[in-house]
Every structure is written in structure tokens, then in C-alpha cells.
Design an enzyme around this catalytic site. Structure first.
Site, PDB file in Angstrom:
ATOM      1  CB  ALA A  25     -12.363  -7.215   7.874  1.00 11.25           C
TER       2      ALA A  25
ATOM      3  CD1 TRP B  70      -3.067  -1.117   0.396  1.00  5.65           C
ATOM      4  CD2 TRP B  70      -1.857  -2.375   1.789  1.00  5.65           C
ATOM      5  NE1 TRP B  70      -3.717  -2.323   0.548  1.00  5.65           N
ATOM      6  CE2 TRP B  70      -3.008  -3.107   1.397  1.00  5.65           C
ATOM      7  CE3 TRP B  70      -0.958  -2.967   2.663  1.00  5.65           C
ATOM      8  CZ2 TRP B  70      -3.269  -4.388   1.854  1.00  5.65           C
ATOM      9  CZ3 TRP B  70      -1.206  -4.248   3.109  1.00  5.65           C
ATOM     10  CH2 TRP B  70      -2.352  -4.948   2.702  1.00  5.65           C
TER      11      TRP B  70
ATOM     12  CB  VAL C 113      -7.720 -11.036   7.485  1.00  4.44           C
ATOM     13  CG1 VAL C 113      -8.738  -9.931   7.600  1.00  4.44           C
ATOM     14  CG2 VAL C 113      -6.983 -10.975   6.153  1.00  4.44           C
TER      15      VAL C 113
ATOM     16  NE  ARG D 240      -4.402   0.950  -2.398  1.00  2.49           N
ATOM     17  CZ  ARG D 240      -4.819  -0.303  -2.404  1.00  2.49           C
ATOM     18  NH1 ARG D 240      -4.439  -1.107  -3.367  1.00  2.49           N
ATOM     19  NH2 ARG D 240      -5.608  -0.742  -1.458  1.00  2.49           N
TER      20      ARG D 240
ATOM     21  CG  HIS E  16      -5.969  -0.030   3.241  1.00  2.57           C
ATOM     22  ND1 HIS E  16      -5.622  -1.305   3.608  1.00  2.57           N
ATOM     23  CD2 HIS E  16      -5.326   0.785   4.113  1.00  2.57           C
ATOM     24  CE1 HIS E  16      -4.810  -1.265   4.641  1.00  2.57           C
ATOM     25  NE2 HIS E  16      -4.619  -0.014   4.964  1.00  2.57           N
TER      26      HIS E  16
ATOM     27  CD  GLN F  40      -9.761  -0.133  -0.659  1.00  2.01           C
ATOM     28  OE1 GLN F  40      -9.685   0.088   0.544  1.00  2.01           O
ATOM     29  NE2 GLN F  40      -8.898  -0.895  -1.296  1.00  2.01           N
TER      30      GLN F  40
HETATM   31  C1  FA5 Z   1      -6.971  -3.807   0.477  1.00  4.43           C
HETATM   32  O1  FA5 Z   1      -6.918  -2.602   0.240  1.00  4.43           O
HETATM   33  C2  FA5 Z   1      -7.405  -4.344   1.775  1.00  4.43           C
HETATM   34  N1  FA5 Z   1      -7.525  -3.279   2.725  1.00  4.43           N
HETATM   35  C3  FA5 Z   1      -8.704  -5.089   1.597  1.00  4.43           C
HETATM   36  C4  FA5 Z   1      -9.088  -5.926   2.787  1.00  4.43           C
HETATM   37  C5  FA5 Z   1      -9.902  -5.406   3.754  1.00  4.43           C
HETATM   38  C6  FA5 Z   1      -8.625  -7.246   2.902  1.00  4.43           C
HETATM   39  C7  FA5 Z   1     -10.261  -6.165   4.864  1.00  4.43           C
HETATM   40  C8  FA5 Z   1      -8.952  -8.012   3.989  1.00  4.43           C
HETATM   41  C9  FA5 Z   1      -9.800  -7.466   4.954  1.00  4.43           C
HETATM   42  P1  FA5 Z   1      -6.407  -4.487  -1.979  1.00  4.43           P
HETATM   43  O2  FA5 Z   1      -5.199  -3.656  -2.128  1.00  4.43           O
HETATM   44  O3  FA5 Z   1      -6.426  -5.793  -2.679  1.00  4.43           O
HETATM   45  O4  FA5 Z   1      -6.780  -4.756  -0.450  1.00  4.43           O
HETATM   46  O5  FA5 Z   1      -7.664  -3.616  -2.501  1.00  4.43           O
HETATM   47  C10 FA5 Z   1      -8.995  -4.062  -2.326  1.00  4.43           C
HETATM   48  C11 FA5 Z   1      -9.826  -3.809  -3.573  1.00  4.43           C
HETATM   49  O6  FA5 Z   1      -9.739  -2.433  -3.954  1.00  4.43           O
HETATM   50  C12 FA5 Z   1      -9.339  -4.573  -4.815  1.00  4.43           C
HETATM   51  O7  FA5 Z   1      -9.849  -5.855  -4.831  1.00  4.43           O
HETATM   52  C13 FA5 Z   1      -9.928  -3.746  -5.909  1.00  4.43           C
HETATM   53  O8  FA5 Z   1     -11.318  -4.001  -6.092  1.00  4.43           O
HETATM   54  C14 FA5 Z   1      -9.784  -2.328  -5.368  1.00  4.43           C
HETATM   55  N2  FA5 Z   1      -8.555  -1.665  -5.847  1.00  4.43           N
HETATM   56  C15 FA5 Z   1      -7.292  -1.879  -5.426  1.00  4.43           C
HETATM   57  N3  FA5 Z   1      -6.433  -1.072  -6.065  1.00  4.43           N
HETATM   58  C16 FA5 Z   1      -7.167  -0.306  -6.893  1.00  4.43           C
HETATM   59  C17 FA5 Z   1      -6.863   0.765  -7.807  1.00  4.43           C
HETATM   60  N4  FA5 Z   1      -5.622   1.211  -7.978  1.00  4.43           N
HETATM   61  N5  FA5 Z   1      -7.856   1.328  -8.520  1.00  4.43           N
HETATM   62  C18 FA5 Z   1      -9.140   0.898  -8.338  1.00  4.43           C
HETATM   63  N6  FA5 Z   1      -9.506  -0.086  -7.475  1.00  4.43           N
HETATM   64  C19 FA5 Z   1      -8.529  -0.686  -6.771  1.00  4.43           C
END
Ligand code: FA5
Length: 340
Positions: free
Chosen positions: A308, A156, A254, A197, A171, A211
Site C-alpha cells: 500500500a 493524524w 504496514v 487534518r 488520509h 491524497q
Molecule cells: C499517510 O497519510 C498514510 N496514510 C500513507 C500511507 C498509506 C502509508 C499506505 C503507508 C501505506 P502521511 O501522513 O505521511 O501518511 O501522508 C502521506 C502523504 O500525503 C505525504 O507524503 C505528503 O505527500 C502528503 N501530505 C501529508 N500531509 C499533508 C498536508 N498537510 N498537506 C499536503 N500534503 C500532505
């Protein structure tokens, strides 16, 4: 004394020419005015006449007075009517004329999706929570079981402010900590919000996006609950039966953690270009809340369990509205926005 006949003739001639109320008033004064009216003068002088003259002139003069009064009244009302007619003519509205286009806007697709998501989760008893965009390291990472120097922080990469003390949240997971610091289980919340990000953008990645965090904590919350809640949400959101697939994955906050796929809503799991012929779409991260996270929020270790998840609202919008590039959502291009 002026003769009644000449008074009558003049009055008739003048009255015909009158075309406005001001001239009519002057006319009334000329003939019936109390001080200088021509007919008034005749009526006043009747007393000086002999009885025979009086009887001859008197009734005629009275008749003429009545006639004049009546004619003035009639003229007055016809002039007034004319006034209204001409106003109506001037101010008339053509109701068949094409209307002016209403310049009002409408809700952004992200707002629509957010409201719909809030309604669906609301019906399942989830409250809406929120948190700040600017966070300290504690909320962004430490409290989420990502210690300093741990390589997981690289997942992240964010925008740092003020010499690494504050950062824009990458996030929505920090909202979990803010909420748990102030509330005791059992509870169910969702937290929709913007995240930021450092990202080389492409069709499915932006550097500023939305998100949706979900968090349910209680005494016996399990993966079953997670699967049921997400499956119910996805099916309601896409308006068709959606299947869920959990694949083991790693998120420090998690244990166990999952990558959650849904059966492709474009081809109904048969395989198409949207799902790259796999029949599945990768949509969110999820898992059972790590006990270190509960401890960081002030709960007694082992007392509660919870799930979560974090899903991209933009990705939900892309799928729902068949938008080919996530970056369209933030260009503010009216030609794009008008379609929703
Ligand atoms: C997270 O950000 C974790 N906080 C999610 C989480 C929460 C996991 C609670 C477990 C428990 P991740 O980086 O994979 O995870 O992002 C989650 C979702 O955000 C992705 O599956 C996608 O749908 C969306 N996402 C991630 N990066 C981007 C981006 N650059 N642009 C648009 N959507 C995005």
C-alpha cells in the site's frame, strides 16, 4: 372615354416616383384594376366603338396594357432586390472584427493531475476506488491497526464530528478497508480523494488536501512490485527517469513501512533548493500491508500479501507545475488558476 395618351403619361410619371411595393399595388389597381382601372375602362368600352375606331384604338390599348404589365413586373422585382440589399446592408457581419473572448474555464491543476495519475495507473491494471469523507473510528483508525489510546493516532489529528463518533478522514487509507470488505484478491486499486487534518499550514502543508492511496493484494506481492510500480508511475508522470529510495519508517498499517523519496526532478539528483541540496524529495508513505489490516477487513491471516502507499496529489502537482505554495491550490484566485 379617357384618351390612351393621358393614361400613358400619368402612368409613366407615377411609376417613376414609386419606391415601395405598397404604392406599386395601388398603381396597378389604378390603371389595370378589374373594376376601376383606367386602362381597363378603355378596354371594356372598345365594344361600343365603331369598327374603324376599334381598329385604331384596340391594338394601341392592348400594347399599352402589355407595356404597363411589363413595367409593373420589372418595378416589382427591382423593389424586392432593393429590399434584400438594404437588409444585407443592415445585417452584414464584419468578419475581420476581433472576436469576443471565450469565457470558458479549464480544469483545475489538481483535476489534471488526478486524471493523469488515473490514466498511468489504469494502464498498469489499477482500478479507481473511492470512499466517504466522513468516517467512523473503525475505518479511520482501528481497522488500520491503530487502537484507541495508541499514540500513533496523534499522527493524524483530524476534525471530529458528533461527539467523537464520526470524523473527517485524515488520509485515504480507510478506502483500503471499504474495498477489501467487498472484494477478494487479487486486485490492484488506486483511491484518489480529499482528506482533512488539523494542521498549522505552511508552504507544503494544508488542512484540506488530496491524497492518492494505492493498494495491490495477491498471493505473492512483494516490495519488488511496490518499487517497480512506483518507479514506473513516477517516471511516466514526470516524463523522465526517476529513481526511488526507500527508507525504513513507521505506519501502523504496514510492516515493513517506508518513507519513499524520489530523485529530485528539478535538478535531476544533483542538489538544488527544491530538494534542499540533498538530491532527493520526500513524497510518500508506503509498505507491505499489515496482517492485522487484512484480518480487520475479513481476510484469513497469512493468506495474502500486498503493498500500500499514500502520496499527496497536491505535492505531485506542486512539483509538476513548479508551484511554490500548496495553499495556492485552494485560494480560487483566478490569476493563479489561469496559468495552467
Ligand atoms: C499517510 O497519510 C498514510 N496514510 C500513507 C500511507 C498509506 C502509508 C499506505 C503507508 C501505506 P502521511 O501522513 O505521511 O501518511 O501522508 C502521506 C502523504 O500525503 C505525504 O507524503 C505528503 O505527500 C502528503 N501530505 C501529508 N500531509 C499533508 C498536508 N498537510 N498537506 C499536503 N500534503 C500532505
Amino acid at each position: 372615354m379617357e384618351g390612351l395618351e393621358s393614361i400613358q403619361k400619368d402612368a409613366q410619371k407615377e411609376l417613376e416616383k414609386i419606391s415601395n411595393l405598397k404604392d406599386l399595388e395601388a398603381f396597378e389597381l389604378e390603371f389595370l384594376g378589374r373594376k376601376k382601372g383606367r386602362l381597363t375602362a378603355v378596354l371594356r368600352s372598345l365594344g361600343t366603338l365603331s369598327d374603324t375606331e376599334k381598329r385604331k384604338v384596340g391594338p394601341k390599348a392592348q400594347i399599352l396594357r402589355k407595356d404597363l404589365e411589363g413595367a409593373i413586373k420589372e418595378k416589382k422585382s427591382s423593389l424586392k432586390r432593393g429590399d434584400i440589399d438594404s437588409r444585407l446592408e443592415k445585417e452584414k457581419i464584419d468578419i475581420t472584427y476581433p472576436g469576443l473572448k471565450d469565457p470558458r474555464g479549464h480544469l483545475h491543476p489538481i483535476t489534471k493531475v488526478r486524471r493523469e495519475v488515473e490514466n498511468i495507473f489504469g494502464a498498469m491494471g489499477f482500478e479507481v476506488a473511492s470512499g466517504p469523507y466522513i468516517e467512523t473510528d473503525f475505518y479511520n483508525f482501528d481497522a488500520l491497526n491503530i487502537p484507541e489510546e495508541h499514540p500513533a493516532r496523534d499522527m493524524w489529528d483530524t476534525f471530529w464530528l458528533k461527539g467523537m463518533t464520526y470524523a473527517l478522514r485524515p488520509h485515504t487509507s480507510p478506502v483500503q478497508i471499504h474495498y477489501m470488505e467487498k472484494h477478494n484478491p487479487p486486485f490492484r486499486i488506486i483511491a484518489p480523494g480529499r482528506v482533512f487534518r488539523q494542521e498549522a499550514t505552511d508552504a507544503s502543508h494544508d488542512f484540506d488536501f488530496w491524497q492518492l492511496e494505492g493498494l495491490m493484494v495477491g498471493k505473492n506481492v512483494s516490495v519488488k512490485d511496490l518499487k517497480y510500480v512506483l518507479e514506473t508511475f513516477m517516471s511516466k508522470f514526470f516524463g523522465k527517469k526517476v529513481k526511488l529510495r526507500l527508507r525504513p519508517s513507521f505506519f501502523p498499517f504496514v510492516e515493513p513501512g517506508f518513507e519513499v523519496d524520489i530523485s529530485c526532478v528539478a535538478c535531476v539528483a544533483k542538489g538544488c533548493s527544491v530538494c534542499q541540496k540533498t538530491g532527493w524529495l520526500e513524497l510518500l508513505g508506503a509498505g507491505m500491508v499489515h496482517q492485522n489490516v487484512f484480518a480487520a477487513a475479513g481476510y484469513v491471516r497469512g493468506e495474502y500479501t500486498g503493498f500500500a502507499f499514500g502520496v499527496g496529489l497536491d505535492r505531485l502537482a506542486l512539483m509538476k507545475y513548479k508551484i511554490p505554495d500548496v495553499r495556492h491550490l485552494r485560494t480560487s484566485d483566478i490569476r493563479f488558476l489561469k496559468q495552467f
